[in-house]
Design a protein around this motif. Structure first.
Motif, PDB file in Angstrom:
ATOM      1  N   ALA A 174      37.944  46.912  42.040  1.00 55.76           N
ATOM      2  CA  ALA A 174      38.473  45.910  42.967  1.00 55.76           C
ATOM      3  C   ALA A 174      38.579  44.551  42.284  1.00 55.76           C
ATOM      4  O   ALA A 174      39.554  43.813  42.483  1.00 55.76           O
ATOM      5  N   THR A 175      37.571  44.217  41.455  1.00 61.61           N
ATOM      6  CA  THR A 175      37.585  42.930  40.758  1.00 61.61           C
ATOM      7  C   THR A 175      38.738  42.844  39.768  1.00 61.61           C
ATOM      8  O   THR A 175      39.442  41.824  39.700  1.00 61.61           O
ATOM      9  N   VAL A 176      38.921  43.908  38.994  1.00 61.02           N
ATOM     10  CA  VAL A 176      40.026  43.930  38.034  1.00 61.02           C
ATOM     11  C   VAL A 176      41.355  43.788  38.763  1.00 61.02           C
ATOM     12  O   VAL A 176      42.246  43.037  38.330  1.00 61.02           O
ATOM     13  N   GLY A 177      41.489  44.508  39.858  1.00 66.19           N
ATOM     14  CA  GLY A 177      42.725  44.411  40.634  1.00 66.19           C
ATOM     15  C   GLY A 177      42.969  43.002  41.144  1.00 66.19           C
ATOM     16  O   GLY A 177      44.090  42.484  41.080  1.00 66.19           O
ATOM     17  N   CYS A 178      41.893  42.341  41.630  1.00 65.02           N
ATOM     18  CA  CYS A 178      42.040  40.979  42.150  1.00 65.02           C
ATOM     19  C   CYS A 178      42.363  39.993  41.030  1.00 65.02           C
ATOM     20  O   CYS A 178      43.144  39.053  41.235  1.00 65.02           O
TER      21      CYS A 178
END
Length: 323
Positions: A105-109
């Protein structure tokens, strides 16, 4: 003064602030929707956990002690949050137990955030083109026309500028975390704000001439990065000082606007801050190149003594009426 002329350019072309606001709202809405779709499930579970609730209570306690000027209370909150077995330690343990989902999720954000910064930078580049036309020939160029005309150069500029700006932001966050973690809370807050301002001023000084050089003189990006002569290189300290003043002024205005209007005025002051930085960049570039430029229809700024570094910025206010 350079800063005063930049303010005049901001006020004279204030309608660009509303265009930046609308553009950033649309881009922010799309980026926010994408981020919510990725992080909301993990975030809800994390938010409802006991360690996170303790962290929220600690942050609330920090603000209460801060506004009450309670130094002992601030230190107690710091120990509670950052101690070896403190609240933040427990939150980190919880986060580590959900590493895979949170990392994805962090990488995507981060990817979405970088694309948002890229899209915003294209807007700033287009606004720079509009401002350049106004300063050079007092021509009113539509933002959409400037956006499409400069899309190629804007993309090249954004591909280089966005990673550099992101690196400065990451460095600022990292340094602030270290200061808050290892220094007493009040000096840490002072040093953290000073660090943020200095890094942002340094970034603006380093990248400030790129956009004007590409739009005003149609230079390639790699040529825009280079200072062409000693006169330009010797002015870097002065432009850093101007950027420092500008960054502090923007922070003060936005904080006061947020407090006085419960955040409502930020709708105007935030995009106006971005546009002010663009005005500073163009006013500096035109001045150091010895170019005349329109401040208003009746006032033209010039620098008749470009080579005199002792009086360089004294001449920025030299204006004359064009008959």
């Amino acid at each position: 003064m350079l800063f005063r002329n930049s303010l005049r350019l901001l006020l004279e072309n204030f309608k660009n602030v509303y265009k930046i606001l609308l553009y950033k709202f649309v881009v922010g809405l799309v980026a926010g929707a994408l981020c919510c779709a990725m992080v909301l499930p993990e975030l809800i579970e994390l938010w409802n956990s006991a360690p996170m609730q303790e962290l929220i209570d600690g942050v609330n306690g920090f603000f209460k002690a801060f506004f009450a000027a309670d130094a002992e209370g601030l230190q107690a909150v710091k120990d509670q949050l950052f101690g070896e077995e403190g609240t933040l330690h427990n939150v980190v343990k919880l986060v580590l137990s959900k590493t895979t989902g949170i990392v994805l999720a962090t990488v995507g954000c981060v990817v979405v955030y970088l694309f948002k910064r890229f899209a915003d930078t294209l807007c700033y580049f287009a606004v720079g083109g509009v401002l350049n036309d106004k300063m050079s020939t007092y021509t009113e160029t539509p933002l959409s026309t400037s956006y499409l005309t400069n899309i190629g150069k804007g993309c090249r500029y954004a591909l280089v500028y966005v990673p550099i700006a992101f690196a400065f932001d990451v460095l600022a966050v990292g340094l602030c975390y270290v200061l808050i973690r290892y220094v007493n809370i009040l000096p840490a807050l002072f040093l953290s704000m000073t660090t943020i301002v200095l890094l942002q001023s340094l970034k603006l000084t380093f990248t400030g001439r790129w956009m004007p050089a590409m739009t005003a003189d149609q230079k390639r990006l790699r040529d825009s990065v280079k200072y062409e002569d000693k006169t330009e290189r010797k002015q870097r300290l002065k432009i850093f000082s101007t950027n420092l003043t500008c960054v502090y002024g923007v922070i003060i205005v936005n904080v006061m606007a947020a407090i006085a209007t419960i955040g409502s005025a930020l709708i105007i002051t935030v995009p106006a801050s971005y546009f002010l930085f663009i005005c500073v960049q163009y006013a500096y570039y035109y001045t150091i190149k010895g170019k005349k430029y329109f401040i208003t229809y009746e006032r033209i700024a010039s620098n008749p003594d470009r080579g005199d570094r002792e009086h360089f910025f004294n001449y920025i206010d030299a204006t004359q009426e064009e008959k």
